[in-house]
Design a protein around this motif. Structure first.
Motif, short mmCIF file in Angstrom:
data_model
loop_
_atom_site.label_atom_id
_atom_site.label_comp_id
_atom_site.label_asym_id
_atom_site.label_seq_id
_atom_site.Cartn_x
_atom_site.Cartn_y
_atom_site.Cartn_z
N VAL A 235 0.83 -1.20 0.00
CA VAL A 235 0.00 0.00 0.00
C VAL A 235 0.87 1.26 0.00
O VAL A 235 0.64 2.20 -0.77
CB VAL A 235 -0.95 -0.01 1.20
N ILE A 236 1.89 1.27 0.84
CA ILE A 236 2.79 2.43 0.89
C ILE A 236 3.50 2.62 -0.45
O ILE A 236 3.58 3.73 -0.98
CB ILE A 236 3.82 2.26 2.02
N GLU A 237 3.98 1.51 -1.01
CA GLU A 237 4.66 1.60 -2.31
C GLU A 237 3.70 2.07 -3.40
O GLU A 237 4.08 2.84 -4.29
CB GLU A 237 5.23 0.23 -2.68
N GLY A 238 2.44 1.62 -3.33
CA GLY A 238 1.46 2.02 -4.32
C GLY A 238 1.20 3.51 -4.31
O GLY A 238 1.09 4.15 -5.37
N PHE A 239 1.11 4.10 -3.12
CA PHE A 239 0.87 5.54 -3.03
C PHE A 239 2.08 6.35 -3.50
O PHE A 239 1.93 7.53 -3.82
CB PHE A 239 0.51 5.92 -1.60
N MET A 240 3.24 5.73 -3.53
CA MET A 240 4.45 6.45 -3.91
C MET A 240 4.89 6.17 -5.35
O MET A 240 5.96 6.61 -5.77
CB MET A 240 5.58 6.10 -2.94
N GLN A 241 4.09 5.44 -6.11
CA GLN A 241 4.46 5.11 -7.49
C GLN A 241 4.63 6.38 -8.33
O GLN A 241 3.80 7.28 -8.29
CB GLN A 241 3.40 4.22 -8.12
N PHE A 242 5.69 6.41 -9.10
CA PHE A 242 5.99 7.59 -9.91
C PHE A 242 6.53 7.25 -11.29
O PHE A 242 6.02 7.71 -12.31
CB PHE A 242 6.99 8.49 -9.18
#
Length: 312
Positions: A235-242
């Motif tokens: 979830v954390i990685e998903g919100f930080m996808q760039f």
């Protein structure tokens, strides 16, 4: 008596000097990490918190504007709300499939067969290269209008859509790439599976449990702490996808892939609104903290530990 006392005092001083020497040595070894923590993490965080209350364009000195950036973010910036919506769809469409797929592959690789180490390494490779620019370009070519996917569909008489040019499909192409990067999640699942005692499966077999029942009543409960950890990290990685959105679609078409981190980047380095971008960064931190807190609250109902107690 005095001699014994003097000897005790000398030994005590020697121990203090030795302890002090060890403390200094430990501090010297920790110093590079402390410098990095202060200079690369804590310092920039404090600076961004200050900048979030300013109007700063990277060229002129910051000008204090109070809560104006946060007010704009919540009330008068439609693209902010759109980026939150798009990111939420991205997270909730990719994370569950990534968790399920990684667990499925981990169970397949949790077998004692010849050459299993080679298979494990091969399945882990996407995690090593999945976030790179090269893979994003490859993904863009695969799902382009004349890419590999549409070419294969054309062989069976299907006219494929413009996957990256259609707002109905573009975001899910990025989600599929995120699911493909399941390697690290799979490795953690594999380690968790190997920690489950075989005696549990033997006992359930004696009781007549099928493989499906063993999965739901033995594997899942015993693996629930690992599932919880992977869920939080995904979830954390998903919100930080760039990178994927930046390289593959640039936020388009029609802002359908305008992920939060991409919009933050655009505000900071395209529009030079560094103060507003800093406020967005803290908004992202707050959103991640809230969602993580909610997951922790729900974990007491489904996360189980070997000591017999649920998480409280």
């Amino acid at each position: 008596m005095a001699t014994k006392l003097d000897h005790f005092v000398i030994k005590r001083r020697a121990r203090k000097q030795l302890a002090s020497k060890y403390d200094k040595s430990a501090f010297i070894f920790l110093l590079p990490w402390l410098i990095g923590l202060v200079g690369l993490t804590v310092g920039p965080m404090i600076a961004s918190l200050y900048l979030s209350f300013t109007n700063f364009d990277l060229l002129q000195p910051p000008k204090w504007v109070g809560l104006s950036n946060y007010k704009k973010m919540l009330t008068s910036d439609p693209n902010f709300a759109e980026s939150v919506r798009v990111t939420a769809i991205f997270v909730f469409s990719s994370v569950p499939f990534r968790i399920v797929f990684a667990l499925f592959i981990a169970m397949l690789l949790n077998r004692k067969i010849k050459g299993i180490g080679v298979y494990r390494s091969a399945y882990y490779v996407p995690s090593l290269i999945g976030g790179s620019i090269a893979v994003s370009i490859m993904w863009r070519n695969i799902f382009g209008q004349t890419g590999l996917v549409n070419t294969v569909l054309g062989l069976v008489g299907i006219h494929g859509p413009d996957w990256l040019g259609d707002p109905n499909y573009a975001l899910y192409v990025l989600s599929l790439l995120s699911v493909w990067q399941f390697g690290s999640t799979m490795v953690i699942f594999l380690a968790g599976l190997q920690q489950i005692p075989n005696s549990y499966y033997d006992a359930s077999s004696i009781d007549g449990a099928s493989k499906v029942q063993q999965f739901f009543y033995v594997t899942i409960p015993m693996l629930s702490p690992v599932i919880f950890f992977n869920l939080i990290m995904a979830v954390i990685e998903g919100f930080m996808q760039f990178t994927q959105a930046f390289v593959i679609t640039g936020g388009g078409p029609m802002n359908s892939t305008l992920l939060f981190a991409l919009y933050l980047y655009q505000q900071a380095f395209t529009n030079f609104q560094m103060g507003y971008a800093s406020a967005m960064a803290w908004g992202l931190l707050i959103m991640i903290a809230i969602i993580t807190g909610l997951l922790f609250l729900t974990s007491k109902f489904w996360v189980h530990y070997e000591d017999g107690g649920d998480q409280s």
